[in-house]
Scaffold this motif. Sequence first.
Motif, mmCIF file in Angstrom:
data_model
loop_
_atom_site.group_PDB
_atom_site.id
_atom_site.type_symbol
_atom_site.label_atom_id
_atom_site.label_comp_id
_atom_site.label_asym_id
_atom_site.label_seq_id
_atom_site.Cartn_x
_atom_site.Cartn_y
_atom_site.Cartn_z
ATOM 1 N N ARG A 82 45.743 36.675 45.497
ATOM 2 C CA ARG A 82 44.766 37.742 45.334
ATOM 3 C C ARG A 82 44.744 38.195 43.877
ATOM 4 N N VAL A 83 43.548 38.453 43.351
ATOM 5 C CA VAL A 83 43.385 38.829 41.953
ATOM 6 C C VAL A 83 44.162 40.091 41.628
ATOM 7 N N GLY A 84 44.127 41.074 42.528
ATOM 8 C CA GLY A 84 44.827 42.328 42.283
ATOM 9 C C GLY A 84 46.322 42.126 42.112
ATOM 10 N N ASN A 85 46.927 41.204 42.879
ATOM 11 C CA ASN A 85 48.364 40.947 42.748
ATOM 12 C C ASN A 85 48.687 40.338 41.381
ATOM 13 N N ILE A 86 47.832 39.419 40.933
ATOM 14 C CA ILE A 86 48.069 38.794 39.627
ATOM 15 C C ILE A 86 47.985 39.831 38.515
ATOM 16 N N VAL A 87 46.958 40.672 38.564
ATOM 17 C CA VAL A 87 46.794 41.696 37.540
ATOM 18 C C VAL A 87 47.982 42.645 37.528
ATOM 19 N N HIS A 88 48.453 43.040 38.717
ATOM 20 C CA HIS A 88 49.587 43.966 38.800
ATOM 21 C C HIS A 88 50.842 43.357 38.189
ATOM 22 N N GLU A 147 36.686 46.909 41.294
ATOM 23 C CA GLU A 147 37.483 46.990 42.524
ATOM 24 C C GLU A 147 37.162 45.817 43.451
ATOM 25 N N GLU A 148 35.896 45.432 43.489
ATOM 26 C CA GLU A 148 35.518 44.311 44.343
ATOM 27 C C GLU A 148 36.167 43.017 43.863
ATOM 28 N N GLU A 149 36.210 42.822 42.553
ATOM 29 C CA GLU A 149 36.823 41.607 42.004
ATOM 30 C C GLU A 149 38.322 41.591 42.228
ATOM 31 N N MET A 150 38.931 42.772 42.257
ATOM 32 C CA MET A 150 40.384 42.832 42.469
ATOM 33 C C MET A 150 40.767 42.353 43.862
ATOM 34 N N GLU A 151 39.820 42.394 44.803
ATOM 35 C CA GLU A 151 40.105 41.960 46.169
ATOM 36 C C GLU A 151 39.782 40.488 46.393
ATOM 37 N N MET A 152 39.322 39.825 45.362
ATOM 38 C CA MET A 152 38.988 38.412 45.498
ATOM 39 C C MET A 152 40.234 37.551 45.258
ATOM 40 N N PHE A 153 40.071 36.221 45.275
ATOM 41 C CA PHE A 153 41.212 35.302 45.213
ATOM 42 C C PHE A 153 41.005 34.268 44.109
#
Length: 644
Positions: free
Chosen positions: A464-470, A551-557
Motif C-alpha cells: 500500500r502506498v501509505g505504508n511506503i510513505v510512512h 488521501e485517495e492515492e495513499m490508499e492505492m497500491f
Amino acid sequence: MMIDGRKWRSGTASHQPIFGLHAMSPTSEVSNLCLGKTVRDSRTDIIGSISAVSSSLIVGKAGPMVHTGACVASLLSQGGSKKYGLTWRWLRFFKNDRDRRDLVTCGSAAGIAAAFRAPVGGVLFALEEMASWWRSGLLWRTFFTTAVVAIVLRAFIDLCLSGKCGLFGRGGLIMFDVYSANVSYHLADVPPVLLLGIIGGILGSLYNFLLDKLLRIYNLINEKGIFYKVFLACLISIFTSCLLFGLPWIATCRPCPADTSEECPTIGRSGNYKKFQCPDGYYNDLASLIFNTNDDAIRNLFSKGTNDEFQYSSILIFFSTCYFLSIFSYGVVAPVGLFVPVIVTGASYGRFVGMLVGAHSNLNHGLYAVLGAASFLGGSMRMTVSLCVVILELTNNLLLLPLIMLVLLVSKTVADAFNGNIYDLIMKAKGFPYLETHAEPYMRQLSVSDIVTGPLQLFQGIERVGNIVHVLRTTKHNGFPVIDEPPLSESPVLFGIILRAHLVTLLKKKAFLSTPVLPGGSDASKQFSAGDFAKRGSGNSDRIEDVVLTEEEMEMFIDLHPFTNASPFTVVETMSLAKALTLFREVGLRHMLVIPKISRGSPVVGILTRHDFMPEHILGLHPLLVRSRWKRLRLRFPPLSKLF
C-alpha cells in the motif's frame, strides 16, 4: 552527518561504499567522500590549494590534487554539469554506482600521478590506501588514466624546462629526478639506515598523535562558524610568516663554495644559496631552505655533492620548524595535503643523521635525506609498496630500491606499535565507517545474528502506498527487503531488496494500482526507462518530503516486483561475523540480508550495512569483548602522574 541513512556519530554509522578517501560502489573511501563535489567545489579546491601552497603555510598539494581528481571524475560520472553547460549524452552510461566509483578511484590515482609524476605510484596508492574493492578491470582503467596524466605532464615539464614558466625551479612543475647519483653501499651502511627507520617510526607515530589531538581542537573552533575558520587560518598564516622570516637571522653567513656550479649567492630566483642580508660571496643556509618553495627545499636537501652546505644548527631548526608548523597548518579552512610537508621534514632529519655519520658511511648526505623522507612517510602514513614506488619515480633512481624498502618496513613496524596511520585517525575523527582489510579476532567468536539489530522494515511484494510513505518518512534506511506472502506464495519467501531512491521514484511517478493484483497482472514497469532509475547527480536526488500525494492515492497500491533486485547477497544467521565481513568488503556490498537457518515466520532476520561491522557498534552490543579481544601490539605507557 547522514551516511547510508543513519546518523554517524561517535564511531557509529551505516555507510554506503565510497569510491567503491574504501567503499571512497565498492572501491574506496576517498571516492565516496568526493561524490558531493561539483564544478564550483573543484574550482574552490584548485584556487584554495594554490593560495595555501603559495603562502607561508607548510602544506602540500598532493592531497588537494587527489581530491580535485576525484571531484572531476565524480562530475563526469553524473553526466556533467547542467548549470555550467558541461553535459554529454554518452556519459549517461556511467550513471550507476559501480562505474561512478570506478571513475572516482581513477581520478584519485590521477591526482597522485600529477603531483609527483608517478603513474605507477598513483595506481598502487589507490590500491593500497583508498580502494576497499579491487578487480582487474579497475586496475587497467587506473593505469590508463595515470599514463595519460604522465604524458600530459611530460609536455608541460618540457615547456617549463625551455624557460617559459617564469621563476619555477629547475624541475618545472613537479619534483622529479631529485637524486640521480649512483648508489654504492656496503654492509656497514645498514645500521645507520635501520636507525633512520626507527627514528622515522617514532617521529611518525608522535606526529600522528599530535595531529589527531590538534584536529579535534580545530574542529571545535571551526564548528563555531565561518568567521572562526577564517580567523584561525589567518592567525596560523601570520604566525608562520613571522616565524619563518625571523628564523634565518639566527643562522650565520657561510662563504660560498668555490667548486659550486650554481650562482652563489642566489638573488631573485630559486636556488641553493640565498643571500639574506649576507655580504657578497656569502649565503645563509637556513634561508636557502626557508625562502624556497617546498619542492626546491627538497631538492636542496636531496642534492649530492653538498655535504658541507648546511650547518648542524640550521638543519635542526629547519626540521623542528617543519615538524610542528606542518601539524599546525593542517586542518585550517584550506585544501592542503601532508605528503610534501612530511617529505620535507623527513629529508631534514635524514640529512642531519647523514651529517652525524659523516665519514663513517659510504652514503652521502643527500641519500640520507631521501631515506629520511621515506622513513617519515612510512612512520606517518604506514604505506609500503605505493610509497616505495612513488619515491623511486620521484628520484628516478632504481638503485635506491633495497634501502627504501628496508627503511619503509622498519619505520612502519615501529610506528604500528604506537598508533594507527594518519588516514585512519582522521577518518575515525570524522566518523567515516572505514572497513579494515582484516577482521578483528573477536569477530570469529560471533555470528551474524549477534550483531543484527532491529526493528527490521519490510515491504510486501504488492504494498500500500501509505505504508511506503510512512516507512520512508520515519526511517532513513536505504535498502528494504521485499517479501511475498500468501496468496502470492505458499509461504513467506524473500523476493529481493529495493532501494529508497527507487521507491521515491515510483511514488513521484505515481505508478499506482487501484487494487492489488498478482505479479504480472500490471504493466507499471512500462512507464519507466532505465534512465529513471539511473544514479542521480550529487545533491539532486529526489526526497520523500518533496512527494505530494492525496488521501485517495495513499490508499492505492504499488507492485514492487518489477523494480526489486531479486538476487541480493544473503548470509545465514549462523555464519561467522569475520567471514561475513570479508564477503561484504571484498565484493563491495552496500547491503547484506541475513536469512534464518531454520524456516520460521519471517524469511529475513535482518539487514547488515557498514555500520554493523564497525568495532564501535559490535563492542557496544557486546561490552564484555572489550577486555577479552586481542589487539595488535601497542606499547602503552602509564600516565605521567603515576611516574612521580
